[in-house]
Design an enzyme around this catalytic site. Structure first.
Site, mmCIF file in Angstrom:
data_model
loop_
_atom_site.group_PDB
_atom_site.id
_atom_site.type_symbol
_atom_site.label_atom_id
_atom_site.label_comp_id
_atom_site.label_asym_id
_atom_site.label_seq_id
_atom_site.Cartn_x
_atom_site.Cartn_y
_atom_site.Cartn_z
ATOM 1 N N TYR A 1 40.521 24.080 4.827
ATOM 2 C CA TYR A 1 41.273 24.140 3.547
ATOM 3 C C TYR A 1 43.057 23.776 3.371
ATOM 4 O O TYR A 1 43.650 23.676 2.123
ATOM 5 C CB TYR A 1 41.312 25.514 3.688
ATOM 6 C CG TYR A 1 40.161 26.527 3.166
ATOM 7 C CD1 TYR A 1 39.246 26.233 3.749
ATOM 8 C CD2 TYR A 1 40.671 27.654 2.426
ATOM 9 C CE1 TYR A 1 38.140 26.697 2.955
ATOM 10 C CE2 TYR A 1 39.180 28.488 1.293
ATOM 11 C CZ TYR A 1 37.955 27.906 1.766
ATOM 12 O OH TYR A 1 37.017 28.215 1.545
ATOM 13 N N ASP B 1 29.627 35.014 3.405
ATOM 14 C CA ASP B 1 29.070 35.604 1.549
ATOM 15 C C ASP B 1 27.559 35.436 2.272
ATOM 16 O O ASP B 1 26.608 36.379 1.496
ATOM 17 C CB ASP B 1 28.753 34.049 0.764
ATOM 18 C CG ASP B 1 30.884 34.925 0.072
ATOM 19 O OD1 ASP B 1 30.914 34.794 0.365
ATOM 20 O OD2 ASP B 1 30.049 33.538 -1.673
ATOM 21 N N ASP C 1 33.490 30.948 5.271
ATOM 22 C CA ASP C 1 33.623 30.678 3.617
ATOM 23 C C ASP C 1 32.493 31.115 3.303
ATOM 24 O O ASP C 1 31.754 32.240 2.547
ATOM 25 C CB ASP C 1 34.519 30.235 3.352
ATOM 26 C CG ASP C 1 35.172 30.284 1.119
ATOM 27 O OD1 ASP C 1 34.458 31.163 1.513
ATOM 28 O OD2 ASP C 1 34.348 29.309 0.421
ATOM 29 N N ASP D 1 24.466 25.458 10.582
ATOM 30 C CA ASP D 1 23.105 24.752 9.777
ATOM 31 C C ASP D 1 21.933 25.709 10.323
ATOM 32 O O ASP D 1 21.789 26.531 9.224
ATOM 33 C CB ASP D 1 22.490 23.094 9.381
ATOM 34 C CG ASP D 1 22.568 22.891 10.787
ATOM 35 O OD1 ASP D 1 23.444 22.980 12.045
ATOM 36 O OD2 ASP D 1 21.467 21.455 10.897
ATOM 37 N N LYS E 1 30.087 22.527 14.202
ATOM 38 C CA LYS E 1 29.127 21.301 13.702
ATOM 39 C C LYS E 1 29.642 20.263 14.334
ATOM 40 O O LYS E 1 29.578 19.209 14.631
ATOM 41 C CB LYS E 1 28.925 20.795 12.487
ATOM 42 C CG LYS E 1 28.609 19.976 11.779
ATOM 43 C CD LYS E 1 26.960 20.453 11.883
ATOM 44 C CE LYS E 1 25.895 19.361 11.125
ATOM 45 N NZ LYS E 1 24.834 19.202 11.172
HETATM 46 C C1 IPM Z 1 37.350 34.274 0.076
HETATM 47 C C2 IPM Z 1 37.467 33.452 -1.586
HETATM 48 C C3 IPM Z 1 38.192 31.980 -1.246
HETATM 49 C C4 IPM Z 1 38.291 31.449 -0.705
HETATM 50 C C5 IPM Z 1 39.089 32.026 -2.771
HETATM 51 C C6 IPM Z 1 38.799 32.181 -4.134
HETATM 52 C C7 IPM Z 1 40.231 30.693 -2.040
HETATM 53 O O1 IPM Z 1 36.184 32.595 -0.755
HETATM 54 O O2 IPM Z 1 38.247 34.539 0.128
HETATM 55 O O3 IPM Z 1 36.283 33.561 0.692
HETATM 56 O O4 IPM Z 1 37.228 30.249 -0.562
HETATM 57 O O5 IPM Z 1 38.733 31.767 1.199
HETATM 58 MG MG MG Z 2 34.431 32.867 -0.345
#
Ligand code: IPM
Ligand code: MG
Length: 362
Positions: free
Chosen positions: A140, A250, A246, A222, A190
């Site tokens: 990042y 999710d 990240d 993975d 990884k």
């Molecule tokens: C998160 C989001 C952010 C990230 C974006 C909005 C920059 O996806 O907080 O997970 O990638 O960190």
């Molecule tokens: Mg995110």
């Protein structure tokens, strides 16, 4: 009195924040606190107002507060802007300038929502895992990052980079947390391909020596993505770099029924923490009062717990959310038949009302 910077941001940000402030006001009444809220704009809202996604005055405001509560950033109107000017830049810059290197994303299932998860009941019953994601380094922020055009050929590059002490401090955070939880750390990398992952593994092993009572396991990213679906109950603390965290967070959120449920805390040392839902600004449903505010309400609970040292208050929010779900109230993302579908603001109000129904609240 606690001073809280409130950054509603874009899309559904303002409505989920409004619902959450209702809940915080419920806490203030029940526990005799006073919260001072200082609002400012970030992301697309700040581009509109100030011409830039995050201005210095906003960073200074955050620094002067006890904690920062953020809604969401991201606005398709600005999708074509260069990375430096995009709304998302606000959040990245805020994390970096406040030194918020540790991102905690707890994924635990409210039992009442067990049937909202796309996975089978027996696979997800009682999951309780925490993603500990490194937040201020890795791909990042690595340099160089650029686009190089040479004739017809165009190249673009990002740099995945970690320094030994960056890995050590996030690993320490993970081990400390595991000590208060189920004493297991799964470190994600990884290392079969990436040099930065090989250093990651080495440093995690080094830190692990100080925590002999914690079980440490290394897992390729993975395989982790697969194991999260196959057997999520094996995990306690998942320690990850910035990008892997990240992605996997999710996925972990979805186990609990909806991305609308996952809260997050971003912490540094000697700096106010930033508390925000793990989901984005959902522009498609913005302004419709249908978004699920629970991830933000639970982020406020993390704020009370980690940021303001108000543990009973934090627990009260969690219990009130649980109670509201038990009463059958659902936003549309977690709606199932025979439940009552309610809007964003009403969800906040129901949770607030339930705060006064929790027995031990003084
Ligand atoms: C998160 C989001 C952010 C990230 C974006 C909005 C920059 O996806 O907080 O997970 O990638 O960190
Ligand atoms: Mg995110």
């Amino acid at each position: 009195m606690a001073k809280i910077a409130i950054l509603p941001g874009d899309g559904i940000g303002p409505e989920i924040i409004r619902a959450t402030i209702d809940v915080l006001e419920g806490i203030a009444t029940q526990f005799n606190h006073k919260f001072e809220y200082i609002y400012d704009d970030v992301g697309g809202a700040a581009i509109k107002k100030y011409g830039s996604p995050l201005i210095k005055k906003t960073i200074d405001l955050c620094r002067s507060c006890d904690a920062v509560l953020l809604g969401a950033v991201g606005d398709p109107a600005y999708d074509t802007l260069p990375a430096e000017q995009r709304p998302e830049k606000a959040i990245l810059q805020l994390r970096k300038s406040l030194g918020l290197f540790a991102n905690l994303r707890p994924a635990c299932l409210f039992n009442t929502l067990i049937d909202s998860s796309p996975l089978k009941r027996e696979t997800i019953a009682d999951i309780d895992l925490m993603v500990v994601r490194e937040l201020t380094s890795g791909i990042y922020f690595g340099e160089p990052r650029q686009r190089i055009a040479a004739g017809v050929e165009i190249k673009a590059l990002d740099t995945m980079i970690y320094t030994n002490w960056e890995i050590e401090r996030i690993a320490r955070t993970a081990f400390e947390l595991a000590q208060k939880r189920h004493k297991k750390v799964t470190s994600v990398d990884k290392a079969n391909v990436l040099e930065s992952s090989r250093l990651w593994r080495e440093m995690v092993n080094k830190v692990a020596k100080d925590y002999p009572e914690i079980e440490l396991q290394h897992m390729y990213v993975d395989n982790t993505a697969m194991q999260l679906i196959k057997n999520p109950r094996q995990f306690d603390v998942l320690l990850t770099g910035n990008m892997f965290g990240d992605i996997l967070s999710d996925e972990a959120a979805m186990l609990t029924g909806s991305l609308g449920m996952l809260a997050s805390a971003s912490l540094g040392s000697n700096t106010p923490g930033l508390f925000e839902p793990a989901h984005g600004s959902a522009p498609d449903i913005a302004g419709k009062n249908t978004a699920n505010p629970i991830a933000t309400i639970m982020s406020a609970s993390l704020m009370l717990d980690y940021g303001l040292h108000m543990k009973p208050e934090a627990a009260a929010i969690r219990q009130a959310v649980e109670m509201t779900l038990q009463q059958g109230y659902r936003t549309q993302d977690i709606f199932s038949k025979e439940m009552t579908c309610i809007g964003t603001i009403e969800m906040g109000q129901r949770v607030k009302e339930n705060l006064s129904n929790i027995p031990h609240v003084s």
